[in-house]
Design a protein around this motif. Structure first.
Motif, PDB file in Angstrom:
ATOM      1  N   VAL A   1      49.350  15.004  40.216  1.00  0.00           N
ATOM      2  CA  VAL A   1      48.620  16.001  39.284  1.00  0.00           C
ATOM      3  C   VAL A   1      49.700  17.124  39.610  1.00  0.00           C
TER       4      VAL A   1
ATOM      5  N   ASP B   1      50.440  21.026  38.359  1.00  0.00           N
ATOM      6  CA  ASP B   1      49.638  22.273  38.302  1.00  0.00           C
ATOM      7  C   ASP B   1      50.592  23.254  37.912  1.00  0.00           C
TER       8      ASP B   1
ATOM      9  N   SER C   1      41.817  17.936  39.614  1.00  0.00           N
ATOM     10  CA  SER C   1      42.637  17.050  40.679  1.00  0.00           C
ATOM     11  C   SER C   1      41.595  16.137  41.174  1.00  0.00           C
TER      12      SER C   1
ATOM     13  N   ALA D   1      43.429  12.266  42.359  1.00  0.00           N
ATOM     14  CA  ALA D   1      44.796  12.409  42.616  1.00  0.00           C
ATOM     15  C   ALA D   1      45.186  11.894  44.021  1.00  0.00           C
TER      16      ALA D   1
ATOM     17  N   PHE E   1      49.479  16.159  44.852  1.00  0.00           N
ATOM     18  CA  PHE E   1      49.192  17.370  43.846  1.00  0.00           C
ATOM     19  C   PHE E   1      50.259  18.436  44.193  1.00  0.00           C
TER      20      PHE E   1
ATOM     21  N   SER F   1      51.540  22.206  43.027  1.00  0.00           N
ATOM     22  CA  SER F   1      51.113  23.395  42.341  1.00  0.00           C
ATOM     23  C   SER F   1      52.380  24.274  42.425  1.00  0.00           C
TER      24      SER F   1
ATOM     25  N   ASN G   1      40.647  20.329  48.322  1.00  0.00           N
ATOM     26  CA  ASN G   1      41.355  19.412  47.269  1.00  0.00           C
ATOM     27  C   ASN G   1      41.596  18.069  48.067  1.00  0.00           C
TER      28      ASN G   1
ATOM     29  N   GLY H   1      48.529  17.669  49.204  1.00  0.00           N
ATOM     30  CA  GLY H   1      48.988  18.553  48.084  1.00  0.00           C
ATOM     31  C   GLY H   1      49.716  19.692  48.690  1.00  0.00           C
TER      32      GLY H   1
END
Length: 605
Positions: free
Chosen positions: A30, A32, A96, A101, A104, A106, A170, A174
Protein backbone atom coordinates in the motif's frame (compact mmCIF):
# COMPACT_ATOMS: atom_id res chain seq x y z
CA UNK A 1 -6.62 -48.60 1.83
CA UNK A 2 -7.88 -46.06 -0.65
CA UNK A 3 -5.37 -45.03 -3.29
CA UNK A 4 -5.01 -41.30 -2.72
CA UNK A 5 -2.91 -41.02 -5.89
CA UNK A 6 -5.79 -41.62 -8.27
CA UNK A 7 -5.77 -39.79 -11.56
CA UNK A 8 -8.30 -37.21 -10.34
CA UNK A 9 -6.43 -36.63 -7.09
CA UNK A 10 -3.16 -36.18 -8.92
CA UNK A 11 -4.81 -33.56 -11.11
CA UNK A 12 -6.09 -31.84 -8.00
CA UNK A 13 -2.69 -31.79 -6.32
CA UNK A 14 -0.97 -30.55 -9.46
CA UNK A 15 -3.56 -27.77 -9.71
CA UNK A 16 -3.12 -27.00 -5.99
CA UNK A 17 0.66 -26.77 -6.32
CA UNK A 18 0.22 -24.58 -9.38
CA UNK A 19 -1.94 -22.17 -7.39
CA UNK A 20 0.60 -22.18 -4.58
CA UNK A 21 3.35 -21.32 -7.03
CA UNK A 22 1.34 -18.31 -8.18
CA UNK A 23 0.61 -17.05 -4.68
CA UNK A 24 3.72 -18.02 -2.73
CA UNK A 25 5.39 -14.66 -3.30
CA UNK A 26 2.20 -12.60 -3.60
CA UNK A 27 2.43 -9.42 -1.51
CA UNK A 28 0.12 -6.47 -1.00
CA UNK A 29 1.93 -3.14 -0.96
CA UNK A 30 0.00 0.00 0.00
CA UNK A 31 1.39 3.36 -1.11
CA UNK A 32 0.12 6.36 0.84
CA UNK A 33 0.99 9.75 -0.74
CA UNK A 34 0.42 11.90 2.34
CA UNK A 35 -2.07 14.76 2.58
CA UNK A 36 -3.80 16.21 -0.49
CA UNK A 37 -6.34 18.90 -1.24
CA UNK A 38 -10.07 18.67 -0.61
CA UNK A 39 -12.40 18.02 -3.53
CA UNK A 40 -12.60 21.73 -4.35
CA UNK A 41 -8.88 21.72 -5.10
CA UNK A 42 -8.32 24.74 -2.83
CA UNK A 43 -8.88 23.71 0.77
CA UNK A 44 -5.97 21.99 2.47
CA UNK A 45 -7.12 20.48 5.78
CA UNK A 46 -3.51 19.79 6.83
CA UNK A 47 -2.02 23.16 5.88
CA UNK A 48 0.77 21.64 3.79
CA UNK A 49 2.58 23.20 0.85
CA UNK A 50 1.86 22.35 -2.76
CA UNK A 51 5.44 21.05 -3.01
CA UNK A 52 4.66 18.30 -0.51
CA UNK A 53 1.29 17.43 -2.04
CA UNK A 54 2.74 17.22 -5.55
CA UNK A 55 5.98 15.44 -4.63
CA UNK A 56 4.33 12.77 -2.50
CA UNK A 57 1.75 12.04 -5.20
CA UNK A 58 4.26 12.04 -8.07
CA UNK A 59 6.66 9.70 -6.26
CA UNK A 60 3.77 7.47 -5.21
CA UNK A 61 2.50 7.15 -8.78
CA UNK A 62 6.00 6.43 -10.07
CA UNK A 63 6.45 3.77 -7.39
CA UNK A 64 3.14 2.15 -8.33
CA UNK A 65 4.12 2.09 -12.00
CA UNK A 66 7.51 0.54 -11.26
CA UNK A 67 5.99 -2.17 -9.05
CA UNK A 68 3.19 -2.97 -11.51
CA UNK A 69 5.65 -3.20 -14.40
CA UNK A 70 8.35 -5.04 -12.52
CA UNK A 71 6.54 -7.05 -9.85
CA UNK A 72 3.64 -8.76 -11.52
CA UNK A 73 2.96 -11.05 -8.55
CA UNK A 74 2.53 -8.15 -6.11
CA UNK A 75 -0.74 -6.29 -5.58
CA UNK A 76 -0.24 -2.54 -5.38
CA UNK A 77 -2.80 -0.17 -3.80
CA UNK A 78 -2.80 3.61 -3.35
CA UNK A 79 -4.71 5.66 -0.80
CA UNK A 80 -4.95 8.54 -3.26
CA UNK A 81 -4.14 8.89 -6.94
CA UNK A 82 -5.22 12.48 -7.62
CA UNK A 83 -4.28 15.94 -6.39
CA UNK A 84 -7.71 16.45 -4.87
CA UNK A 85 -9.49 14.10 -2.51
CA UNK A 86 -8.32 14.57 1.08
CA UNK A 87 -8.52 11.40 3.22
CA UNK A 88 -8.14 11.31 6.98
CA UNK A 89 -5.41 9.35 8.75
CA UNK A 90 -7.96 6.91 10.16
CA UNK A 91 -9.40 6.30 6.70
CA UNK A 92 -5.94 5.63 5.25
CA UNK A 93 -5.14 3.13 7.99
CA UNK A 94 -8.52 1.43 7.55
CA UNK A 95 -7.93 1.15 3.80
CA UNK A 96 -4.57 -0.53 4.43
CA UNK A 97 -6.07 -3.04 6.85
CA UNK A 98 -9.03 -3.80 4.58
CA UNK A 99 -6.59 -4.55 1.75
CA UNK A 100 -4.60 -6.91 4.05
CA UNK A 101 -1.44 -4.99 3.32
CA UNK A 102 1.94 -6.66 3.89
CA UNK A 103 3.89 -3.39 3.56
CA UNK A 104 2.74 0.20 3.98
CA UNK A 105 4.76 3.23 2.87
CA UNK A 106 3.48 6.71 3.72
CA UNK A 107 5.25 9.35 1.61
CA UNK A 108 5.74 12.88 2.97
CA UNK A 109 8.01 15.91 2.82
CA UNK A 110 9.45 17.76 5.79
CA UNK A 111 9.38 21.39 6.89
CA UNK A 112 11.32 23.61 9.24
CA UNK A 113 14.35 24.56 7.19
CA UNK A 114 16.44 21.47 7.75
CA UNK A 115 18.00 19.11 5.24
CA UNK A 116 18.02 15.39 4.54
CA UNK A 117 15.69 12.43 4.79
CA UNK A 118 14.25 10.57 7.80
CA UNK A 119 12.00 7.57 8.34
CA UNK A 120 9.64 6.75 11.22
CA UNK A 121 8.06 3.54 12.49
CA UNK A 122 5.44 3.10 15.22
CA UNK A 123 5.50 0.78 18.22
CA UNK A 124 1.70 1.00 18.38
CA UNK A 125 1.16 -0.72 15.05
CA UNK A 126 -0.21 -4.26 15.02
CA UNK A 127 2.99 -5.68 13.49
CA UNK A 128 6.21 -6.52 15.32
CA UNK A 129 8.42 -3.66 16.44
CA UNK A 130 11.54 -5.43 15.15
CA UNK A 131 9.99 -5.83 11.67
CA UNK A 132 8.92 -2.19 11.54
CA UNK A 133 12.29 -1.00 12.78
CA UNK A 134 14.19 -3.07 10.18
CA UNK A 135 11.91 -1.91 7.36
CA UNK A 136 12.34 1.69 8.49
CA UNK A 137 16.11 1.39 8.42
CA UNK A 138 15.97 -0.29 5.02
CA UNK A 139 13.83 2.52 3.55
CA UNK A 140 16.10 5.12 5.14
CA UNK A 141 19.27 3.52 3.78
CA UNK A 142 17.93 3.22 0.26
CA UNK A 143 16.64 6.81 0.27
CA UNK A 144 20.02 8.07 1.50
CA UNK A 145 21.75 5.99 -1.16
CA UNK A 146 19.61 6.65 -4.21
CA UNK A 147 18.36 10.11 -3.25
CA UNK A 148 21.83 11.16 -2.09
CA UNK A 149 20.35 12.71 1.03
CA UNK A 150 21.85 13.49 4.41
CA UNK A 151 20.94 10.62 6.77
CA UNK A 152 18.93 12.32 9.52
CA UNK A 153 17.59 9.26 11.33
CA UNK A 154 15.45 6.12 11.30
CA UNK A 155 13.53 6.13 14.55
CA UNK A 156 10.40 5.10 16.46
CA UNK A 157 7.92 7.96 15.97
CA UNK A 158 7.11 8.93 19.56
CA UNK A 159 10.83 9.18 20.35
CA UNK A 160 10.94 12.47 18.46
CA UNK A 161 7.40 13.57 17.67
CA UNK A 162 4.26 11.62 18.58
CA UNK A 163 2.57 8.41 17.52
CA UNK A 164 1.61 8.74 13.86
CA UNK A 165 -2.07 8.04 13.27
CA UNK A 166 -1.56 6.42 9.90
CA UNK A 167 0.77 3.80 11.47
CA UNK A 168 -1.00 3.31 14.80
CA UNK A 169 -3.11 0.10 14.68
CA UNK A 170 -1.98 -0.57 11.13
CA UNK A 171 -1.65 -4.34 10.56
CA UNK A 172 1.05 -3.96 7.92
CA UNK A 173 4.77 -3.58 8.47
CA UNK A 174 4.87 0.11 7.77
CA UNK A 175 6.85 3.35 7.80
CA UNK A 176 6.42 7.05 7.16
CA UNK A 177 9.26 8.57 5.16
CA UNK A 178 9.96 12.31 5.00
CA UNK A 179 11.79 12.57 1.67
CA UNK A 180 13.33 16.02 2.18
CA UNK A 181 12.55 19.60 3.27
CA UNK A 182 10.21 21.82 1.26
CA UNK A 183 11.63 25.07 2.71
CA UNK A 184 15.37 24.59 2.20
CA UNK A 185 17.75 23.80 -0.64
CA UNK A 186 16.18 20.31 -0.65
CA UNK A 187 13.22 21.78 -2.54
CA UNK A 188 14.95 21.78 -5.94
CA UNK A 189 15.43 18.00 -5.73
CA UNK A 190 11.84 17.45 -4.54
CA UNK A 191 10.51 19.26 -7.62
CA UNK A 192 12.82 17.45 -10.07
CA UNK A 193 11.19 14.68 -12.10
CA UNK A 194 14.46 12.77 -12.44
CA UNK A 195 15.05 12.88 -8.69
CA UNK A 196 11.46 11.75 -8.05
CA UNK A 197 12.23 8.69 -10.17
CA UNK A 198 15.24 8.00 -7.96
CA UNK A 199 13.11 8.32 -4.83
CA UNK A 200 10.70 5.74 -6.27
CA UNK A 201 13.64 3.47 -7.12
CA UNK A 202 14.75 3.72 -3.49
CA UNK A 203 11.36 2.46 -2.30
CA UNK A 204 11.43 -0.39 -4.84
CA UNK A 205 14.85 -1.50 -3.61
CA UNK A 206 13.76 -1.26 0.02
CA UNK A 207 10.67 -3.36 -0.63
CA UNK A 208 12.61 -6.05 -2.48
CA UNK A 209 15.29 -6.15 0.21
CA UNK A 210 12.59 -6.43 2.87
CA UNK A 211 10.09 -8.80 1.23
CA UNK A 212 12.24 -10.67 -1.26
CA UNK A 213 12.57 -10.51 -5.01
CA UNK A 214 9.39 -9.95 -6.95
CA UNK A 215 8.72 -11.40 -10.40
CA UNK A 216 7.44 -10.13 -13.70
CA UNK A 217 8.71 -7.23 -15.80
CA UNK A 218 12.25 -5.98 -15.62
CA UNK A 219 12.64 -5.74 -11.85
CA UNK A 220 12.03 -9.26 -10.62
CA UNK A 221 13.74 -12.52 -10.01
CA UNK A 222 14.19 -13.13 -13.75
CA UNK A 223 16.78 -10.36 -13.88
CA UNK A 224 20.15 -11.94 -14.69
CA UNK A 225 21.90 -8.77 -15.88
CA UNK A 226 24.88 -8.00 -13.67
CA UNK A 227 25.56 -4.40 -12.67
CA UNK A 228 28.77 -2.65 -13.66
CA UNK A 229 31.16 -0.39 -11.78
CA UNK A 230 34.17 1.65 -12.80
CA UNK A 231 36.40 4.17 -11.02
CA UNK A 232 38.18 7.41 -11.81
CA UNK A 233 39.93 9.92 -9.57
CA UNK A 234 39.51 13.67 -9.37
CA UNK A 235 42.81 15.00 -10.67
CA UNK A 236 43.87 11.84 -12.47
CA UNK A 237 45.85 8.74 -11.61
CA UNK A 238 48.74 10.58 -9.92
CA UNK A 239 47.95 12.10 -6.55
CA UNK A 240 50.07 13.94 -4.00
CA UNK A 241 47.89 13.02 -1.02
CA UNK A 242 44.22 12.54 -0.11
CA UNK A 243 41.92 12.36 -3.14
CA UNK A 244 38.35 11.62 -4.20
CA UNK A 245 37.48 8.42 -6.02
CA UNK A 246 34.51 8.70 -8.39
CA UNK A 247 32.50 5.55 -9.01
CA UNK A 248 30.21 4.97 -11.98
CA UNK A 249 27.71 2.27 -10.94
CA UNK A 250 25.05 1.10 -13.39
CA UNK A 251 22.38 -1.57 -13.60
CA UNK A 252 19.32 -2.25 -15.74
CA UNK A 253 17.10 -2.08 -12.63
CA UNK A 254 19.17 -0.44 -9.91
CA UNK A 255 22.28 -0.85 -7.78
CA UNK A 256 21.41 -1.50 -4.12
CA UNK A 257 24.79 -2.26 -2.47
CA UNK A 258 28.13 -0.57 -3.05
CA UNK A 259 31.51 -1.57 -1.62
CA UNK A 260 35.05 -0.30 -2.08
CA UNK A 261 38.58 -1.25 -1.11
CA UNK A 262 41.87 0.67 -0.89
CA UNK A 263 45.08 -1.30 -1.51
CA UNK A 264 48.81 -0.59 -1.30
CA UNK A 265 51.70 -2.42 -2.94
CA UNK A 266 54.50 -4.10 -1.01
CA UNK A 267 57.04 -5.39 -3.52
CA UNK A 268 55.00 -7.68 -5.77
CA UNK A 269 52.07 -8.08 -3.35
CA UNK A 270 48.95 -6.03 -2.71
CA UNK A 271 47.91 -5.63 0.91
CA UNK A 272 45.66 -3.15 2.74
CA UNK A 273 45.49 -1.08 5.91
CA UNK A 274 43.87 -3.45 8.40
CA UNK A 275 43.44 -0.63 10.91
CA UNK A 276 41.12 1.10 8.43
CA UNK A 277 38.97 -1.98 7.86
CA UNK A 278 40.40 -3.20 4.53
CA UNK A 279 42.05 -6.54 3.83
CA UNK A 280 43.58 -8.18 0.77
CA UNK A 281 45.75 -11.26 0.30
CA UNK A 282 46.27 -13.03 -3.02
CA UNK A 283 48.45 -15.70 -1.33
CA UNK A 284 51.54 -15.28 -3.46
CA UNK A 285 53.49 -15.59 -0.19
CA UNK A 286 52.43 -16.32 3.38
CA UNK A 287 51.59 -12.89 4.80
CA UNK A 288 53.45 -11.99 8.00
CA UNK A 289 50.32 -10.45 9.53
CA UNK A 290 48.69 -13.84 10.29
CA UNK A 291 48.55 -15.57 13.65
CA UNK A 292 48.64 -19.33 13.12
CA UNK A 293 46.85 -21.81 15.36
CA UNK A 294 46.19 -25.47 14.68
CA UNK A 295 46.69 -26.79 11.16
CA UNK A 296 49.37 -26.85 8.49
CA UNK A 297 49.12 -23.59 6.57
CA UNK A 298 51.42 -22.95 3.61
CA UNK A 299 51.47 -21.49 0.12
CA UNK A 300 50.98 -24.00 -2.67
CA UNK A 301 51.14 -22.71 -6.27
CA UNK A 302 49.98 -19.24 -5.14
CA UNK A 303 47.10 -20.67 -3.14
CA UNK A 304 46.81 -20.97 0.64
CA UNK A 305 46.63 -24.68 1.55
CA UNK A 306 45.58 -26.16 4.89
CA UNK A 307 46.69 -29.82 4.82
CA UNK A 308 46.08 -31.07 8.37
CA UNK A 309 43.39 -33.79 8.43
CA UNK A 310 43.43 -34.55 12.16
CA UNK A 311 42.43 -31.19 13.69
CA UNK A 312 38.72 -30.36 13.75
CA UNK A 313 39.40 -26.68 14.43
CA UNK A 314 42.32 -25.29 12.46
CA UNK A 315 43.01 -21.59 12.67
CA UNK A 316 44.61 -18.84 10.59
CA UNK A 317 43.72 -15.41 11.93
CA UNK A 318 44.58 -11.81 11.21
CA UNK A 319 43.80 -8.52 12.85
CA UNK A 320 41.14 -6.46 11.07
CA UNK A 321 39.34 -3.43 12.50
CA UNK A 322 35.60 -3.91 11.92
CA UNK A 323 34.29 -0.93 13.84
CA UNK A 324 32.82 1.42 11.21
CA UNK A 325 29.19 0.51 11.97
CA UNK A 326 28.59 0.20 8.22
CA UNK A 327 28.25 -3.00 6.16
CA UNK A 328 31.28 -5.09 5.22
CA UNK A 329 31.84 -7.46 2.30
CA UNK A 330 34.04 -10.51 2.92
CA UNK A 331 35.15 -12.47 -0.15
CA UNK A 332 37.33 -15.50 -0.82
CA UNK A 333 37.65 -18.46 -3.14
CA UNK A 334 37.97 -22.02 -1.88
CA UNK A 335 38.33 -25.59 -3.09
CA UNK A 336 38.19 -28.77 -1.02
CA UNK A 337 40.97 -31.19 -1.90
CA UNK A 338 39.80 -34.02 0.36
CA UNK A 339 37.24 -36.30 -1.28
CA UNK A 340 36.04 -37.94 1.94
CA UNK A 341 35.59 -37.02 5.59
CA UNK A 342 33.89 -33.85 6.88
CA UNK A 343 35.05 -31.60 4.02
CA UNK A 344 34.22 -28.56 6.16
CA UNK A 345 35.66 -25.05 5.93
CA UNK A 346 34.65 -21.51 6.67
CA UNK A 347 35.49 -18.14 8.15
CA UNK A 348 34.87 -16.29 11.39
CA UNK A 349 34.02 -12.61 10.88
CA UNK A 350 33.60 -9.82 13.46
CA UNK A 351 35.64 -11.95 15.86
CA UNK A 352 36.72 -10.44 19.18
CA UNK A 353 39.54 -12.79 20.23
CA UNK A 354 41.50 -15.04 17.87
CA UNK A 355 43.28 -16.69 20.82
CA UNK A 356 40.07 -18.44 21.93
CA UNK A 357 38.85 -21.67 20.36
CA UNK A 358 35.61 -20.17 19.02
CA UNK A 359 37.17 -16.72 18.50
CA UNK A 360 35.35 -15.08 21.43
CA UNK A 361 32.32 -13.33 19.95
CA UNK A 362 31.93 -13.79 16.20
CA UNK A 363 29.90 -15.16 13.31
CA UNK A 364 31.10 -18.41 11.73
CA UNK A 365 29.99 -19.07 8.15
CA UNK A 366 30.53 -22.81 7.81
CA UNK A 367 30.39 -24.88 4.61
CA UNK A 368 30.01 -28.67 4.80
CA UNK A 369 30.63 -30.95 1.82
CA UNK A 370 29.62 -33.83 4.07
CA UNK A 371 25.92 -32.93 3.77
CA UNK A 372 26.00 -30.08 1.22
CA UNK A 373 24.90 -27.42 3.69
CA UNK A 374 25.97 -23.93 4.69
CA UNK A 375 25.39 -22.91 8.29
CA UNK A 376 25.65 -19.69 10.24
CA UNK A 377 26.82 -19.90 13.84
CA UNK A 378 27.10 -17.08 16.32
CA UNK A 379 29.72 -17.42 19.03
CA UNK A 380 28.86 -15.70 22.29
CA UNK A 381 31.49 -15.71 25.04
CA UNK A 382 33.36 -18.37 23.04
CA UNK A 383 30.32 -20.70 22.81
CA UNK A 384 29.00 -21.76 19.38
CA UNK A 385 25.28 -21.17 18.79
CA UNK A 386 23.55 -22.48 15.65
CA UNK A 387 21.54 -19.77 13.85
CA UNK A 388 20.63 -20.70 10.25
CA UNK A 389 21.07 -23.38 7.58
CA UNK A 390 20.57 -23.77 3.82
CA UNK A 391 21.34 -26.23 1.06
CA UNK A 392 24.36 -25.62 -1.13
CA UNK A 393 26.06 -27.84 -3.66
CA UNK A 394 29.69 -28.36 -2.61
CA UNK A 395 32.14 -30.28 -4.76
CA UNK A 396 35.88 -30.33 -5.32
CA UNK A 397 35.89 -27.38 -7.68
CA UNK A 398 36.90 -23.79 -7.08
CA UNK A 399 34.04 -21.49 -6.08
CA UNK A 400 33.74 -17.84 -5.08
CA UNK A 401 32.15 -17.04 -1.72
CA UNK A 402 30.88 -13.65 -0.56
CA UNK A 403 29.44 -12.67 2.81
CA UNK A 404 27.83 -9.32 3.51
CA UNK A 405 27.17 -8.20 7.05
CA UNK A 406 25.46 -5.06 8.35
CA UNK A 407 26.30 -4.30 12.00
CA UNK A 408 23.49 -1.73 12.07
CA UNK A 409 20.73 -4.16 11.14
CA UNK A 410 22.29 -7.54 11.87
CA UNK A 411 21.62 -8.78 8.32
CA UNK A 412 24.09 -11.45 7.21
CA UNK A 413 23.85 -12.87 3.69
CA UNK A 414 25.95 -15.60 2.07
CA UNK A 415 26.61 -15.96 -1.67
CA UNK A 416 28.21 -18.73 -3.68
CA UNK A 417 29.30 -17.86 -7.21
CA UNK A 418 27.30 -14.62 -6.94
CA UNK A 419 24.04 -16.38 -6.00
CA UNK A 420 22.44 -15.78 -2.61
CA UNK A 421 22.22 -19.06 -0.70
CA UNK A 422 21.44 -18.01 2.89
CA UNK A 423 20.21 -14.87 4.65
CA UNK A 424 19.74 -14.40 8.38
CA UNK A 425 19.10 -11.41 10.64
CA UNK A 426 20.50 -11.15 14.16
CA UNK A 427 18.14 -9.23 16.44
CA UNK A 428 21.11 -8.39 18.70
CA UNK A 429 23.90 -7.89 16.15
CA UNK A 430 27.60 -7.85 16.92
CA UNK A 431 28.71 -4.25 16.46
CA UNK A 432 32.51 -4.51 16.54
CA UNK A 433 35.20 -7.01 15.61
CA UNK A 434 38.98 -7.07 15.59
CA UNK A 435 39.76 -10.33 13.77
CA UNK A 436 38.85 -12.54 10.83
CA UNK A 437 39.84 -16.20 10.98
CA UNK A 438 39.87 -19.05 8.47
CA UNK A 439 38.93 -22.48 9.79
CA UNK A 440 38.72 -26.11 8.57
CA UNK A 441 37.70 -29.47 10.03
CA UNK A 442 39.87 -32.53 9.19
CA UNK A 443 39.93 -31.43 5.57
CA UNK A 444 42.54 -30.40 3.04
CA UNK A 445 41.34 -27.08 1.63
CA UNK A 446 42.87 -24.44 -0.60
CA UNK A 447 41.92 -20.75 -0.36
CA UNK A 448 42.60 -17.82 -2.64
CA UNK A 449 42.00 -14.07 -2.86
CA UNK A 450 40.82 -13.25 0.66
CA UNK A 451 39.41 -9.71 0.60
CA UNK A 452 37.38 -7.37 2.79
CA UNK A 453 35.58 -4.35 1.36
CA UNK A 454 33.81 -1.50 3.14
CA UNK A 455 30.41 -0.01 2.34
CA UNK A 456 29.99 3.27 0.49
CA UNK A 457 26.67 5.07 0.17
CA UNK A 458 27.26 7.20 -2.91
CA UNK A 459 29.24 7.52 -6.12
CA UNK A 460 32.13 9.35 -4.47
CA UNK A 461 34.47 8.32 -1.68
CA UNK A 462 37.37 10.10 -0.05
CA UNK A 463 40.60 8.10 -0.06
CA UNK A 464 43.37 9.16 2.31
CA UNK A 465 46.94 8.77 1.08
CA UNK A 466 50.33 9.59 2.55
CA UNK A 467 52.99 8.53 4.99
CA UNK A 468 50.87 8.39 8.16
CA UNK A 469 49.91 4.98 9.51
CA UNK A 470 46.25 6.06 9.55
CA UNK A 471 46.09 6.60 5.77
CA UNK A 472 44.22 4.25 3.41
CA UNK A 473 47.16 4.16 0.98
CA UNK A 474 50.61 4.46 2.57
CA UNK A 475 52.82 3.30 -0.30
CA UNK A 476 53.77 4.93 -3.58
CA UNK A 477 51.72 2.46 -5.63
CA UNK A 478 48.08 2.21 -4.65
CA UNK A 479 44.84 0.83 -5.97
CA UNK A 480 41.10 1.37 -5.41
CA UNK A 481 38.62 -1.40 -6.18
CA UNK A 482 34.83 -1.50 -6.29
CA UNK A 483 32.09 -4.17 -6.21
CA UNK A 484 28.35 -3.51 -6.47
CA UNK A 485 25.20 -5.61 -6.28
CA UNK A 486 21.64 -5.18 -7.51
CA UNK A 487 18.40 -5.98 -5.67
CA UNK A 488 18.18 -9.49 -7.11
CA UNK A 489 21.68 -10.40 -5.94
CA UNK A 490 23.62 -10.06 -9.20
CA UNK A 491 27.20 -8.90 -8.54
CA UNK A 492 29.45 -6.84 -10.76
CA UNK A 493 32.97 -7.72 -11.78
CA UNK A 494 35.47 -5.58 -9.84
CA UNK A 495 36.13 -2.02 -10.90
CA UNK A 496 39.78 -0.99 -10.64
CA UNK A 497 41.78 2.23 -10.39
CA UNK A 498 45.60 2.30 -10.16
CA UNK A 499 47.06 5.39 -8.51
CA UNK A 500 50.54 6.74 -7.82
CA UNK A 501 51.15 8.77 -4.66
CA UNK A 502 53.80 11.21 -5.89
CA UNK A 503 54.61 12.53 -2.41
CA UNK A 504 56.09 9.12 -1.56
CA UNK A 505 59.26 9.19 -3.62
CA UNK A 506 60.14 5.62 -2.62
CA UNK A 507 58.13 2.63 -1.45
CA UNK A 508 57.65 4.48 1.86
CA UNK A 509 60.58 3.02 3.83
CA UNK A 510 59.21 4.70 6.96
CA UNK A 511 56.46 2.06 7.00
CA UNK A 512 58.39 -1.18 7.40
CA UNK A 513 55.17 -3.17 7.64
CA UNK A 514 51.72 -2.57 9.02
CA UNK A 515 52.69 -3.74 12.51
CA UNK A 516 55.59 -1.30 12.90
CA UNK A 517 55.38 2.50 12.81
CA UNK A 518 58.50 4.55 12.15
CA UNK A 519 59.33 8.16 11.36
CA UNK A 520 62.83 9.56 10.92
CA UNK A 521 63.24 9.76 14.71
CA UNK A 522 60.54 7.68 16.39
CA UNK A 523 59.49 4.01 16.21
CA UNK A 524 56.42 2.43 17.88
CA UNK A 525 55.77 -1.30 17.71
CA UNK A 526 53.99 -3.72 17.62
CA UNK A 527 50.76 -2.28 16.31
CA UNK A 528 48.19 -3.68 17.03
CA UNK A 529 49.39 -4.42 20.53
CA UNK A 530 48.03 -6.85 23.09
CA UNK A 531 48.92 -4.33 25.77
CA UNK A 532 51.75 -6.33 27.29
CA UNK A 533 54.31 -4.73 25.02
CA UNK A 534 54.21 -1.41 23.24
CA UNK A 535 57.72 -0.20 22.54
CA UNK A 536 58.73 3.33 21.66
CA UNK A 537 62.24 4.10 20.46
CA UNK A 538 63.66 7.51 19.67
CA UNK A 539 66.89 9.46 19.55
CA UNK A 540 67.25 11.38 22.79
CA UNK A 541 68.94 14.77 23.04
CA UNK A 542 70.83 15.82 26.17
CA UNK A 543 68.84 18.03 28.58
CA UNK A 544 65.73 17.81 26.41
CA UNK A 545 62.64 16.07 27.85
CA UNK A 546 60.20 14.09 25.76
CA UNK A 547 56.47 14.12 26.59
CA UNK A 548 54.54 10.98 25.66
CA UNK A 549 50.74 10.97 25.99
CA UNK A 550 48.18 8.19 25.53
CA UNK A 551 44.91 9.68 24.25
CA UNK A 552 41.53 8.04 23.58
CA UNK A 553 39.45 8.72 20.47
CA UNK A 554 37.43 11.43 22.27
CA UNK A 555 40.65 13.39 22.88
CA UNK A 556 40.89 12.60 26.58
CA UNK A 557 44.46 12.23 27.85
CA UNK A 558 44.69 8.92 29.69
CA UNK A 559 48.35 9.05 30.64
CA UNK A 560 51.25 11.49 30.37
CA UNK A 561 54.85 10.32 30.68
CA UNK A 562 57.70 12.83 30.78
CA UNK A 563 60.98 11.19 29.87
CA UNK A 564 64.02 13.21 30.95
CA UNK A 565 67.51 12.17 29.84
CA UNK A 566 70.99 13.46 30.53
CA UNK A 567 72.78 12.04 27.52
CA UNK A 568 72.27 12.09 23.79
CA UNK A 569 71.62 8.70 22.22
CA UNK A 570 69.02 6.01 21.49
CA UNK A 571 66.17 5.71 24.00
CA UNK A 572 63.83 2.72 24.38
CA UNK A 573 60.70 2.62 26.54
CA UNK A 574 58.01 -0.04 27.02
CA UNK A 575 54.57 1.52 27.49
CA UNK A 576 53.00 -1.86 28.27
CA UNK A 577 52.36 -1.05 31.94
CA UNK A 578 50.25 1.93 30.86
CA UNK A 579 48.46 0.30 27.92
CA UNK A 580 47.66 -3.05 29.55
CA UNK A 581 45.00 -1.54 31.83
CA UNK A 582 42.99 0.30 29.16
CA UNK A 583 40.12 -1.37 27.22
CA UNK A 584 40.64 -2.76 23.73
CA UNK A 585 40.15 -0.17 21.02
CA UNK A 586 41.75 2.65 19.04
CA UNK A 587 44.06 5.17 20.71
CA UNK A 588 46.62 7.83 19.85
CA UNK A 589 50.20 8.16 21.06
CA UNK A 590 51.31 11.80 21.04
CA UNK A 591 55.06 12.40 21.24
CA UNK A 592 56.37 15.92 21.81
CA UNK A 593 60.12 16.12 21.54
CA UNK A 594 61.50 19.64 21.66
CA UNK A 595 59.58 21.69 19.13
CA UNK A 596 58.44 18.65 17.15
CA UNK A 597 55.19 16.77 17.79
CA UNK A 598 54.14 13.46 16.22
CA UNK A 599 50.83 11.64 16.65
CA UNK A 600 50.44 7.91 15.97
CA UNK A 601 47.29 5.79 15.93
CA UNK A 602 47.53 2.46 17.73
CA UNK A 603 45.14 -0.39 18.29
CA UNK A 604 44.93 -2.45 21.44
CA UNK A 605 43.26 -5.83 21.01
Amino acid sequence: MKNIFSKNNIRYYVFFLFILSLTANAQVVVIDPGHGYASNGITDPDGRTDTEHATALSVGLKLRSKLQNGCGNWTVRMTRTTRNGWISLTQRRTMSNSWNADRFISIHCNGGGGSGTETFWCNRSNSKDADNSRFSREVQNRMVEKGQWKDRRSVEDASYIFHLGVLTSNNAIGVLNEIGFVDSSDKSKLLSDSWRNKFADAYVAALENSIGNCSGGGGGGSDTTAPTTSISASGGNTQSGDFTANFSDNDNVGVTRRFYQALEKYGDNWYANRGNGFFNDNFNVLYSGYTTGAGNWNINNKHLRQSNTSSDNTKLSTYLSQNSGLPYLYEFSAKTISTSGPRKFGIHIMASDATQSQRGNSYLIWFSGEDNKVRIYETINNVLNFRAIADVSLDNNWANYKITYSPGFGVLEVFKNNRSILKWTDSSPIKNGSTISLRTNKTVVEFDDLKVYKFRATGTQGISAGIAVTKDIRRRNGKVKSLVRDAVGNWSTPGNLDVTISSLTKENPNLLNDTYIETNEISIYPNPTNGKNLNISYQATSNESTLIQIIDISGKILKSIEDKVKETGPRNLNLGEYVSSIPNGNYFIKVRKGKNTNVFQIIKK
